[in-house]
Design a protein around this motif. Sequence first.
Motif, PDB file in Angstrom:
ATOM      1  N   ILE A 165      30.928  48.666  48.294  1.00 52.09           N
ATOM      2  CA  ILE A 165      31.164  48.391  49.534  1.00 52.09           C
ATOM      3  C   ILE A 165      30.969  46.479  48.857  1.00 52.09           C
ATOM      4  O   ILE A 165      31.675  45.776  48.528  1.00 52.09           O
ATOM      5  CB  ILE A 165      30.898  48.090  50.627  1.00 52.09           C
ATOM      6  CG1 ILE A 165      30.978  49.872  51.072  1.00 52.09           C
ATOM      7  CG2 ILE A 165      31.454  46.951  51.439  1.00 52.09           C
ATOM      8  CD1 ILE A 165      32.598  49.926  51.413  1.00 52.09           C
ATOM      9  N   GLN A 166      29.882  46.033  48.091  1.00 51.38           N
ATOM     10  CA  GLN A 166      29.390  45.079  47.857  1.00 51.38           C
ATOM     11  C   GLN A 166      30.721  45.084  46.483  1.00 51.38           C
ATOM     12  O   GLN A 166      31.180  43.450  46.744  1.00 51.38           O
ATOM     13  CB  GLN A 166      27.844  44.833  47.498  1.00 51.38           C
ATOM     14  CG  GLN A 166      27.820  43.859  46.414  1.00 51.38           C
ATOM     15  CD  GLN A 166      26.475  43.361  46.769  1.00 51.38           C
ATOM     16  OE1 GLN A 166      26.013  44.458  45.719  1.00 51.38           O
ATOM     17  NE2 GLN A 166      25.221  42.595  46.585  1.00 51.38           N
ATOM     18  N   ALA A 167      30.346  45.930  45.867  1.00 52.38           N
ATOM     19  CA  ALA A 167      31.426  45.757  44.311  1.00 52.38           C
ATOM     20  C   ALA A 167      33.083  44.904  44.916  1.00 52.38           C
ATOM     21  O   ALA A 167      33.587  44.071  44.130  1.00 52.38           O
ATOM     22  CB  ALA A 167      31.547  46.580  43.216  1.00 52.38           C
ATOM     23  N   ASP A 168      33.085  45.718  45.489  1.00 50.31           N
ATOM     24  CA  ASP A 168      34.772  45.845  46.683  1.00 50.31           C
ATOM     25  C   ASP A 168      34.925  44.466  46.570  1.00 50.31           C
ATOM     26  O   ASP A 168      36.175  43.803  46.435  1.00 50.31           O
ATOM     27  CB  ASP A 168      34.697  47.103  47.508  1.00 50.31           C
ATOM     28  CG  ASP A 168      35.379  47.646  47.218  1.00 50.31           C
ATOM     29  OD1 ASP A 168      35.505  48.778  45.677  1.00 50.31           O
ATOM     30  OD2 ASP A 168      35.460  49.205  47.768  1.00 50.31           O
ATOM     31  N   MET A 169      34.285  44.558  47.663  1.00 51.40           N
ATOM     32  CA  MET A 169      33.982  42.850  48.482  1.00 51.40           C
ATOM     33  C   MET A 169      33.982  41.606  46.896  1.00 51.40           C
ATOM     34  O   MET A 169      34.741  40.280  47.163  1.00 51.40           O
ATOM     35  CB  MET A 169      32.963  42.054  49.147  1.00 51.40           C
ATOM     36  CG  MET A 169      33.195  41.258  50.175  1.00 51.40           C
ATOM     37  SD  MET A 169      34.802  41.833  51.039  1.00 51.40           S
ATOM     38  CE  MET A 169      34.099  42.959  53.212  1.00 51.40           C
ATOM     39  N   LEU A 170      33.330  41.467  46.069  1.00 53.12           N
ATOM     40  CA  LEU A 170      33.527  40.734  44.968  1.00 53.12           C
ATOM     41  C   LEU A 170      33.888  40.613  43.625  1.00 53.12           C
ATOM     42  O   LEU A 170      33.947  39.721  43.590  1.00 53.12           O
ATOM     43  CB  LEU A 170      31.745  40.147  44.814  1.00 53.12           C
ATOM     44  CG  LEU A 170      30.426  40.693  46.291  1.00 53.12           C
ATOM     45  CD1 LEU A 170      29.463  40.389  45.327  1.00 53.12           C
ATOM     46  CD2 LEU A 170      30.677  39.692  46.634  1.00 53.12           C
ATOM     47  N   ARG A 171      34.627  41.410  43.598  1.00 52.95           N
ATOM     48  CA  ARG A 171      36.139  41.855  42.548  1.00 52.95           C
ATOM     49  C   ARG A 171      37.055  42.311  42.530  1.00 52.95           C
ATOM     50  O   ARG A 171      37.775  42.315  41.820  1.00 52.95           O
ATOM     51  CB  ARG A 171      34.813  43.189  41.610  1.00 52.95           C
ATOM     52  CG  ARG A 171      33.437  42.878  40.879  1.00 52.95           C
ATOM     53  CD  ARG A 171      33.123  44.443  40.215  1.00 52.95           C
ATOM     54  NE  ARG A 171      32.004  44.053  39.455  1.00 52.95           N
ATOM     55  CZ  ARG A 171      31.003  45.123  39.567  1.00 52.95           C
ATOM     56  NH1 ARG A 171      31.693  46.529  39.461  1.00 52.95           N
ATOM     57  NH2 ARG A 171      29.538  44.422  39.077  1.00 52.95           N
ATOM     58  N   THR A 172      37.348  42.270  44.263  1.00 54.04           N
ATOM     59  CA  THR A 172      39.387  42.268  44.365  1.00 54.04           C
ATOM     60  C   THR A 172      39.044  40.740  45.834  1.00 54.04           C
ATOM     61  O   THR A 172      38.021  40.975  46.211  1.00 54.04           O
ATOM     62  CB  THR A 172      38.860  43.460  45.447  1.00 54.04           C
ATOM     63  OG1 THR A 172      38.543  43.580  46.831  1.00 54.04           O
ATOM     64  CG2 THR A 172      38.342  45.032  44.157  1.00 54.04           C
ATOM     65  N   THR A 173      40.054  41.161  45.999  1.00 56.30           N
ATOM     66  CA  THR A 173      40.542  40.907  47.864  1.00 56.30           C
ATOM     67  C   THR A 173      40.335  41.116  48.684  1.00 56.30           C
ATOM     68  O   THR A 173      41.227  40.829  49.635  1.00 56.30           O
ATOM     69  CB  THR A 173      41.734  40.043  47.106  1.00 56.30           C
ATOM     70  OG1 THR A 173      42.727  40.771  47.267  1.00 56.30           O
ATOM     71  CG2 THR A 173      42.060  39.044  46.044  1.00 56.30           C
ATOM     72  N   LEU A 174      38.987  42.287  48.743  1.00 55.22           N
ATOM     73  CA  LEU A 174      38.798  42.968  49.887  1.00 55.22           C
ATOM     74  C   LEU A 174      38.461  41.763  50.836  1.00 55.22           C
ATOM     75  O   LEU A 174      39.417  42.459  52.340  1.00 55.22           O
ATOM     76  CB  LEU A 174      38.085  43.689  49.813  1.00 55.22           C
ATOM     77  CG  LEU A 174      37.962  44.592  50.639  1.00 55.22           C
ATOM     78  CD1 LEU A 174      38.450  45.762  51.032  1.00 55.22           C
ATOM     79  CD2 LEU A 174      36.838  45.840  50.483  1.00 55.22           C
ATOM     80  N   ALA A 175      38.709  41.034  50.661  1.00 56.61           N
ATOM     81  CA  ALA A 175      38.276  40.425  51.963  1.00 56.61           C
ATOM     82  C   ALA A 175      39.226  39.921  53.392  1.00 56.61           C
ATOM     83  O   ALA A 175      39.111  39.818  53.668  1.00 56.61           O
ATOM     84  CB  ALA A 175      37.392  38.460  51.406  1.00 56.61           C
ATOM     85  N   ARG A 176      40.287  39.309  52.902  1.00 58.87           N
ATOM     86  CA  ARG A 176      42.171  39.024  53.457  1.00 58.87           C
ATOM     87  C   ARG A 176      41.854  39.926  54.471  1.00 58.87           C
ATOM     88  O   ARG A 176      42.578  39.807  55.208  1.00 58.87           O
ATOM     89  CB  ARG A 176      43.232  39.540  51.997  1.00 58.87           C
ATOM     90  CG  ARG A 176      43.599  40.907  52.167  1.00 58.87           C
ATOM     91  CD  ARG A 176      44.031  40.343  50.796  1.00 58.87           C
ATOM     92  NE  ARG A 176      45.446  39.692  51.081  1.00 58.87           N
ATOM     93  CZ  ARG A 176      46.181  39.055  49.780  1.00 58.87           C
ATOM     94  NH1 ARG A 176      45.936  39.565  48.950  1.00 58.87           N
ATOM     95  NH2 ARG A 176      47.112  38.728  49.992  1.00 58.87           N
TER      96      ARG A 176
END
Length: 254
Positions: A165-176
Motif C-alpha cells: 500500500i505504501q509503494a502504491d501510494m508513493l509510486r502512483t496517483t492512488l492518492a486521488r
Amino acid sequence: MNHYDSSKYRTPDGYTADIAVFTILSDKKEEKAPPEMKLHMMLIQRAAKDSEGNPNFEAEKWAIPGGFIQPDEMGIDAAARELAEETGVEGLHIRHFGVYDKPGRDPRGWIISNAFYAIVPEDFLLDRTASDDAADVQLFAIDEVLKLDLAFDHRQIVGDALKLIQADMLRTTLARNFLPDEFTLSELQRVLLTVTDDTKIASDPVFFSRTPKLPFLELVLDEAGQPKKTTRHSYRPSRLYKFNDIEVIESIYG
C-alpha cells in the motif's frame, strides 16, 4: 500421462484466498482545521462455530476476510466471492501480492493461501455486514490492527500488504481516490502521511516546494485565469490543485 502416478505426491489439505482491504477515514474535529486522516483496515471476527455447528478454528479471533478456493475457480475469483459472502462487499479491484505456505501456518493442516489486497474509498465499504462464518465485520485503525491477536498468520500478511500500500501510494496517483477533484497540497500531504513517514513528505518546506513542480499536478484556474483558492480548512486561502492525465511510471513523490 500413463507414467504419472499422483499417489506418489502429497497434495495440500486446502487452498485458500485471503483479502486485505484498506481505506482512509477522515475525522474533522474543528471547522477550520484540516481533518485527521488515518489508514484503516476491514477485518472479520471468526464465528464461534462453523456452518455445520462444529467449533471453529481460531474462533472469535479477528482475521482478514477469506476462505477456501473451489476446484472450478481461480484464486482471484474465490477472493471476490469470499469477500462478498463474509462482508457483503462487492465490486472491488483486488490485486494478488503473495503466497503463504509456511508449514504450521494453519492448525487444520497443510493450507496454502493466495493473498490479495485493495485500498478503496470508504464509500465502497459502507454496506459491509457480517455473514457466512463471520460473526462481525469492522474497520480498525492500523495501529489497533497491529495490537490484535489475529488468526493464523494474518499479522504477517497484513504487514506485507502494508508495504505494498505504501509503494502504491508513493509510486502512483492512488492518492486521488481519497481527495476531492480539486484539493490543496496540505490535503494531499495528509493522505500520503497515512501510509508513510517519509521525511520528504513529512517536511513541510520540502513537500511544499517540490510538489507543485510534479508533472501530474496542475493548478486550478478560475474564470479570469487566476489560481483558484479555498479556505475550507484554514482562514488563510490555499491554492487548489488537480491531477491531470499524465501517466506515472516511476516513484513520484520521492
